[in-house]
Design a protein around this motif. Sequence first.
Motif, PDB file in Angstrom:
ATOM      1  N   ILE A   6       0.858  -1.193   0.000  1.00 42.84           N
ATOM      2  CA  ILE A   6       0.000   0.000   0.000  1.00 42.84           C
ATOM      3  C   ILE A   6       0.888   1.234   0.000  1.00 42.84           C
ATOM      4  O   ILE A   6       1.796   1.348   0.831  1.00 42.84           O
ATOM      5  CB  ILE A   6      -0.910   0.039   1.238  1.00 42.84           C
ATOM      6  CG1 ILE A   6      -1.714  -1.253   1.371  1.00 42.84           C
ATOM      7  CG2 ILE A   6      -1.828   1.263   1.188  1.00 42.84           C
ATOM      8  CD1 ILE A   6      -2.407  -1.409   2.716  1.00 42.84           C
ATOM      9  N   GLY A   7       0.623   2.143  -0.918  1.00 39.78           N
ATOM     10  CA  GLY A   7       1.383   3.383  -0.974  1.00 39.78           C
ATOM     11  C   GLY A   7       0.877   4.273  -2.092  1.00 39.78           C
ATOM     12  O   GLY A   7      -0.097   3.945  -2.772  1.00 39.78           O
ATOM     13  N   PHE A   8       1.557   5.397  -2.275  1.00 37.07           N
ATOM     14  CA  PHE A   8       1.125   6.346  -3.293  1.00 37.07           C
ATOM     15  C   PHE A   8       1.686   5.972  -4.655  1.00 37.07           C
ATOM     16  O   PHE A   8       2.891   5.799  -4.825  1.00 37.07           O
ATOM     17  CB  PHE A   8       1.519   7.773  -2.905  1.00 37.07           C
ATOM     18  CG  PHE A   8       0.571   8.354  -1.911  1.00 37.07           C
ATOM     19  CD1 PHE A   8      -0.590   8.992  -2.327  1.00 37.07           C
ATOM     20  CD2 PHE A   8       0.806   8.232  -0.553  1.00 37.07           C
ATOM     21  CE1 PHE A   8      -1.493   9.502  -1.410  1.00 37.07           C
ATOM     22  CE2 PHE A   8      -0.084   8.737   0.376  1.00 37.07           C
ATOM     23  CZ  PHE A   8      -1.233   9.378  -0.051  1.00 37.07           C
ATOM     24  N   ALA A   9       0.771   5.847  -5.614  1.00 34.32           N
ATOM     25  CA  ALA A   9       1.116   5.520  -6.999  1.00 34.32           C
ATOM     26  C   ALA A   9       0.178   6.297  -7.912  1.00 34.32           C
ATOM     27  O   ALA A   9      -1.029   6.301  -7.692  1.00 34.32           O
ATOM     28  CB  ALA A   9       0.959   4.025  -7.249  1.00 34.32           C
ATOM     29  N   GLY A  10       0.734   6.959  -8.870  1.00 32.59           N
ATOM     30  CA  GLY A  10      -0.113   7.725  -9.782  1.00 32.59           C
ATOM     31  C   GLY A  10      -0.856   8.846  -9.084  1.00 32.59           C
ATOM     32  O   GLY A  10      -1.955   9.206  -9.488  1.00 32.59           O
ATOM     33  N   GLY A  11      -0.284   9.375  -8.005  1.00 33.42           N
ATOM     34  CA  GLY A  11      -0.893  10.494  -7.307  1.00 33.42           C
ATOM     35  C   GLY A  11      -1.983  10.148  -6.315  1.00 33.42           C
ATOM     36  O   GLY A  11      -2.633  11.037  -5.771  1.00 33.42           O
ATOM     37  N   ARG A  12      -2.219   8.865  -6.060  1.00 30.58           N
ATOM     38  CA  ARG A  12      -3.238   8.473  -5.072  1.00 30.58           C
ATOM     39  C   ARG A  12      -2.800   7.210  -4.352  1.00 30.58           C
ATOM     40  O   ARG A  12      -1.917   6.489  -4.813  1.00 30.58           O
ATOM     41  CB  ARG A  12      -4.585   8.274  -5.743  1.00 30.58           C
ATOM     42  CG  ARG A  12      -4.605   7.108  -6.686  1.00 30.58           C
ATOM     43  CD  ARG A  12      -5.966   6.926  -7.282  1.00 30.58           C
ATOM     44  NE  ARG A  12      -5.952   5.786  -8.174  1.00 30.58           N
ATOM     45  CZ  ARG A  12      -6.897   5.510  -8.995  1.00 30.58           C
ATOM     46  NH1 ARG A  12      -7.958   6.280  -9.063  1.00 30.58           N
ATOM     47  NH2 ARG A  12      -6.840   4.459  -9.763  1.00 30.58           N
ATOM     48  N   LEU A  13      -3.449   6.940  -3.242  1.00 32.42           N
ATOM     49  CA  LEU A  13      -3.126   5.749  -2.469  1.00 32.42           C
ATOM     50  C   LEU A  13      -3.672   4.515  -3.196  1.00 32.42           C
ATOM     51  O   LEU A  13      -4.855   4.462  -3.541  1.00 32.42           O
ATOM     52  CB  LEU A  13      -3.716   5.853  -1.063  1.00 32.42           C
ATOM     53  CG  LEU A  13      -3.078   4.987   0.001  1.00 32.42           C
ATOM     54  CD1 LEU A  13      -1.595   5.295   0.164  1.00 32.42           C
ATOM     55  CD2 LEU A  13      -3.787   5.166   1.322  1.00 32.42           C
ATOM     56  N   ALA A  14      -2.793   3.566  -3.445  1.00 33.25           N
ATOM     57  CA  ALA A  14      -3.175   2.365  -4.188  1.00 33.25           C
ATOM     58  C   ALA A  14      -2.659   1.128  -3.462  1.00 33.25           C
ATOM     59  O   ALA A  14      -1.708   1.196  -2.678  1.00 33.25           O
ATOM     60  CB  ALA A  14      -2.605   2.408  -5.602  1.00 33.25           C
ATOM     61  N   ALA A  69     -10.862   2.160   2.486  1.00 34.80           N
ATOM     62  CA  ALA A  69     -10.765   2.941   3.723  1.00 34.80           C
ATOM     63  C   ALA A  69      -9.935   2.199   4.771  1.00 34.80           C
ATOM     64  O   ALA A  69      -9.114   2.806   5.464  1.00 34.80           O
ATOM     65  CB  ALA A  69     -12.156   3.253   4.263  1.00 34.80           C
ATOM     66  N   GLN A  70     -10.101   0.899   4.885  1.00 36.20           N
ATOM     67  CA  GLN A  70      -9.316   0.092   5.838  1.00 36.20           C
ATOM     68  C   GLN A  70      -7.837   0.138   5.471  1.00 36.20           C
ATOM     69  O   GLN A  70      -6.973   0.252   6.340  1.00 36.20           O
ATOM     70  CB  GLN A  70      -9.833  -1.353   5.858  1.00 36.20           C
ATOM     71  CG  GLN A  70      -9.113  -2.274   6.807  1.00 36.20           C
ATOM     72  CD  GLN A  70      -7.885  -2.960   6.194  1.00 36.20           C
ATOM     73  OE1 GLN A  70      -7.807  -3.167   4.993  1.00 36.20           O
ATOM     74  NE2 GLN A  70      -6.936  -3.277   7.031  1.00 36.20           N
ATOM     75  N   GLU A  71      -7.529   0.054   4.194  1.00 36.27           N
ATOM     76  CA  GLU A  71      -6.142   0.099   3.746  1.00 36.27           C
ATOM     77  C   GLU A  71      -5.537   1.485   3.970  1.00 36.27           C
ATOM     78  O   GLU A  71      -4.363   1.603   4.334  1.00 36.27           O
ATOM     79  CB  GLU A  71      -6.044  -0.321   2.281  1.00 36.27           C
ATOM     80  CG  GLU A  71      -6.361  -1.796   2.105  1.00 36.27           C
ATOM     81  CD  GLU A  71      -6.686  -2.198   0.691  1.00 36.27           C
ATOM     82  OE1 GLU A  71      -6.572  -3.408   0.403  1.00 36.27           O
ATOM     83  OE2 GLU A  71      -7.065  -1.342  -0.135  1.00 36.27           O
ATOM     84  N   GLU A  72      -6.328   2.526   3.784  1.00 40.28           N
ATOM     85  CA  GLU A  72      -5.866   3.890   4.079  1.00 40.28           C
ATOM     86  C   GLU A  72      -5.493   4.019   5.551  1.00 40.28           C
ATOM     87  O   GLU A  72      -4.449   4.596   5.894  1.00 40.28           O
ATOM     88  CB  GLU A  72      -6.935   4.917   3.721  1.00 40.28           C
ATOM     89  CG  GLU A  72      -7.119   5.118   2.236  1.00 40.28           C
ATOM     90  CD  GLU A  72      -8.191   6.141   1.907  1.00 40.28           C
ATOM     91  OE1 GLU A  72      -8.479   7.017   2.744  1.00 40.28           O
ATOM     92  OE2 GLU A  72      -8.738   6.067   0.788  1.00 40.28           O
ATOM     93  N   LYS A  73      -6.334   3.480   6.435  1.00 46.38           N
ATOM     94  CA  LYS A  73      -6.043   3.528   7.874  1.00 46.38           C
ATOM     95  C   LYS A  73      -4.773   2.755   8.200  1.00 46.38           C
ATOM     96  O   LYS A  73      -3.953   3.210   9.000  1.00 46.38           O
ATOM     97  CB  LYS A  73      -7.225   2.980   8.679  1.00 46.38           C
ATOM     98  CG  LYS A  73      -8.401   3.916   8.720  1.00 46.38           C
ATOM     99  CD  LYS A  73      -9.541   3.304   9.509  1.00 46.38           C
ATOM    100  CE  LYS A  73     -10.768   4.194   9.404  1.00 46.38           C
ATOM    101  NZ  LYS A  73     -11.926   3.597  10.068  1.00 46.38           N
ATOM    102  N   ALA A  74      -4.603   1.593   7.605  1.00 40.95           N
ATOM    103  CA  ALA A  74      -3.392   0.782   7.836  1.00 40.95           C
ATOM    104  C   ALA A  74      -2.156   1.546   7.372  1.00 40.95           C
ATOM    105  O   ALA A  74      -1.129   1.564   8.079  1.00 40.95           O
ATOM    106  CB  ALA A  74      -3.490  -0.551   7.107  1.00 40.95           C
TER     107      ALA A  74
END
Length: 91
Positions: A47-55, A80-85
């Motif tokens: 999980i991380g930023f790719a193409g300007g958004r969290l992917a 949303a769960q992945e964003e929190k993680a």
Amino acid sequence: MRIRWDEAKRQKILRERNVDFGDLDDLLSQPYVEDRRWRAPDQYRVIGFAGGRLATFIVEYREDATGEVIWVITAWKSTAQEEKAYEHETQ
């Protein structure tokens, strides 16, 4: 490390989810979170930023004749769960 994928699958995911497997290289150059998938222990969730958004990418670490390769299985815009993680692990 080299990153590889099935091009037909890349095109399908790009059309359906607007996430490009080619952006994984950019994601790995910034802070990211990686964990092992419990249902598929040879696969990892990144999980991380790719193409300007969290992917979120699902990858496998493989070996070929010239060394280790990151093989992209699939990707999507993070939930949303992945964003929190991601926020929890990168702070």
